[in-house]
Write a protein that holds these residues in place. Structure first.
Motif, PDB file in Angstrom:
ATOM      1  N   SER A  56       0.811  -1.215   0.000  1.00 21.84           N
ATOM      2  CA  SER A  56       0.000   0.000   0.000  1.00 21.84           C
ATOM      3  C   SER A  56       0.852   1.277   0.000  1.00 21.84           C
ATOM      4  O   SER A  56       2.029   1.248   0.356  1.00 21.84           O
ATOM      5  N   SER A  57       0.224   2.385  -0.393  1.00 18.07           N
ATOM      6  CA  SER A  57       0.925   3.671  -0.430  1.00 18.07           C
ATOM      7  C   SER A  57      -0.083   4.805  -0.501  1.00 18.07           C
ATOM      8  O   SER A  57      -1.114   4.691  -1.170  1.00 18.07           O
ATOM      9  N   THR A  58       0.239   5.898   0.151  1.00 19.45           N
ATOM     10  CA  THR A  58      -0.504   7.149  -0.037  1.00 19.45           C
ATOM     11  C   THR A  58       0.361   8.149  -0.800  1.00 19.45           C
ATOM     12  O   THR A  58       0.053   8.549  -1.925  1.00 19.45           O
ATOM     13  N   ARG A  59       1.476   8.535  -0.182  1.00 16.54           N
ATOM     14  CA  ARG A  59       2.337   9.583  -0.750  1.00 16.54           C
ATOM     15  C   ARG A  59       3.039   9.150  -2.033  1.00 16.54           C
ATOM     16  O   ARG A  59       3.098   9.910  -3.010  1.00 16.54           O
ATOM     17  N   THR A  60       3.592   7.959  -2.032  1.00 19.10           N
ATOM     18  CA  THR A  60       4.411   7.546  -3.174  1.00 19.10           C
ATOM     19  C   THR A  60       3.562   7.448  -4.426  1.00 19.10           C
ATOM     20  O   THR A  60       3.909   7.996  -5.480  1.00 19.10           O
ATOM     21  N   ARG A 108       7.166  -0.739  -6.102  1.00 14.72           N
ATOM     22  CA  ARG A 108       7.267  -0.878  -4.644  1.00 14.72           C
ATOM     23  C   ARG A 108       7.081  -2.343  -4.302  1.00 14.72           C
ATOM     24  O   ARG A 108       6.008  -2.924  -4.534  1.00 14.72           O
ATOM     25  N   HIS A 139      14.804   3.134   0.328  1.00 17.51           N
ATOM     26  CA  HIS A 139      13.676   3.996  -0.077  1.00 17.51           C
ATOM     27  C   HIS A 139      14.288   5.273  -0.672  1.00 17.51           C
ATOM     28  O   HIS A 139      14.231   6.352  -0.071  1.00 17.51           O
ATOM     29  N   GLN A 142      12.371   8.765  -1.007  1.00 17.05           N
ATOM     30  CA  GLN A 142      12.068   9.364   0.294  1.00 17.05           C
ATOM     31  C   GLN A 142      13.288  10.136   0.798  1.00 17.05           C
ATOM     32  O   GLN A 142      13.177  11.270   1.271  1.00 17.05           O
ATOM     33  N   PRO A 285       8.803  10.119   7.618  1.00 19.52           N
ATOM     34  CA  PRO A 285       8.334   9.954   6.235  1.00 19.52           C
ATOM     35  C   PRO A 285       6.826   9.773   6.133  1.00 19.52           C
ATOM     36  O   PRO A 285       6.277   9.900   5.033  1.00 19.52           O
ATOM     37  N   LEU A 286       6.179   9.435   7.233  1.00 19.80           N
ATOM     38  CA  LEU A 286       4.744   9.169   7.294  1.00 19.80           C
ATOM     39  C   LEU A 286       4.394   7.876   6.526  1.00 19.80           C
ATOM     40  O   LEU A 286       5.089   7.577   5.556  1.00 19.80           O
ATOM     41  N   PRO A 287       3.381   7.127   6.925  1.00 23.88           N
ATOM     42  CA  PRO A 287       2.480   7.450   8.019  1.00 23.88           C
ATOM     43  C   PRO A 287       3.128   7.163   9.384  1.00 23.88           C
ATOM     44  O   PRO A 287       3.912   6.224   9.509  1.00 23.88           O
ATOM     45  N   ARG A 313       8.644  14.982  -2.018  1.00 20.83           N
ATOM     46  CA  ARG A 313       8.623  13.738  -2.808  1.00 20.83           C
ATOM     47  C   ARG A 313       8.279  14.064  -4.263  1.00 20.83           C
ATOM     48  O   ARG A 313       8.875  13.542  -5.197  1.00 20.83           O
TER      49      ARG A 313
END
Ligand code: CP
Length: 326
Positions: A56-60, A108, A139, A142, A285-287, A313
């Protein structure tokens, strides 16, 4: 300035020389300025990036996808679970076939002992650049965003600045080890003294520690390892505190969770942050697991630069794609 990046893969942090990283950062700052001014910058018109996710990913995902659109191209989201990868497409087939459809392949794959090898295997058979969106070991984008953020906050001369890379407790899941490993490889090249802090069971991979120490010697910076979060924070200019799993100690998630639960006091809170310099920045880097890894007061407070870090990013990835995929 080293500009010969066309066609290059970016999988490990040291795949680019220091001069090549500086080229990526210079362009990232320029693209950030252009975006702020609303100036179009379609360097990758008609180009398409495949974004293959095993995790899973939000930002990337969002930053690669938005970045390709802003460069005049397109990004295609591919989920390993809803493709024939789940029924046996090999890394060779992905490299050969997606390399013929797309102009770049971003991946990823963070599974321990698998991710980095998989991405390198795809790259071996791909005729277009392969960009790591995070593997089990590294990473890289990041860390480029982190470096850009540090330069924005602390200036280009980072010598004699103390950067703490600290483990922190989390309860959500055993997080990958890639961020701290990438930080200790990349940051010494830019003059930062590194203090790595973690409980004994959360050591990083031996070969990566050796390479990081070699980088620190080469660039004449400090590199120390401590097992006390408070000791690490003393006098820090940059605090980068996040959780990672005890993967080098055990690959068994149940055992890993039991080990992790011994260290619930490894939280970045107001008392620990007060040990750092008054103008220290807090990075993640979050989350983040809020009020477990870091208090709301710190992550939402004046030391925190986490949203600039997340924004950057976009800019470093656009720069790297523009330089490698044309
Ligand atoms: N920092 C980072 O890689 O975020 P995502 O996992 O949301 O992509």
């Amino acid at each position: 300035m080293q500009t010969n990046l066309r066609g290059r893969d970016i999988i490990s942090d040291l795949d680019l020389s220091k001069e090549e990283v500086e080229t990526v950062l210079d362009l990232a700052f320029e693209l950030k300025r252009k975006r702020a001014l609303g100036e179009p910058h379609p360097y990758l018109r008609d180009k398409v990036l495949a974004m293959l996710f095993f995790f899973s990913s939000t930002r990337t995902r969002s930053s690669f996808e938005a970045g390709m659109a802003q460069l005049g191209g397109h990004a295609a989201f591919i989920d390993s679970r809803t493709t024939q990868i789940s029924h046996g497409d090999t890394a060779k087939e992905i490299g050969e076939i997606l390399g013929r459809y797309y102009d770049g392949i971003a991946i990823r794959q963070v599974d321990w002992g698998i991710g980095n090898k998989y991405i390198n295997d795809v790259a071996e058979y791909s005729r277009v650049p392969v960009l790591s969106m995070q593997c089990d070991l590294f990473h890289p984008f990041q860390i480029l965003a982190d470096l850009m953020t540090i330069i924005e906050k602390k200036g280009r001369d980072l010598r004699r600045k103390k950067m703490v890379v600290s483990w922190a407790y989390a309860s959500s899941y055993l997080k990958p080890i890639s961020v701290p490993q990438s930080l200790i490889l990349q940051m010494p090249r830019f003059g930062l003294d590194i203090t790595l802090a973690h409980p004994p069971e959360f050591k990083l991979r031996g070969d990566i520690m050796e390479e990081a120490r070699a980088q620190a010697r080469k660039f004449g910076v400090g590199f120390e390892v401590v097992d006390d979060m408070k000791e690490a924070f003393e006098g820090a200019d940059i605090v980068y505190a996040k959780s990672w799993g005890p993967l080098v100690t055990t690959a068994d998630p149940d055992e890993g969770k039991k080990i992790q639960d011994r260290y619930k006091d490894w939280i970045t809170d107001e008392r620990k942050m007060a040990l750092a310099k008054p103008d220290a920045i807090y990075m993640h880097p979050l989350p983040a697991d809020r009020n477990i890894e870091v208090t709301d007061g710190i992550i939402d407070g004046p030391h925190s630069v986490v949203y600039d870090e997340a924004e950057n990013r976009l800019h470093v990835q656009k720069a790297a794609m523009a330089l490698t995929m044309w």
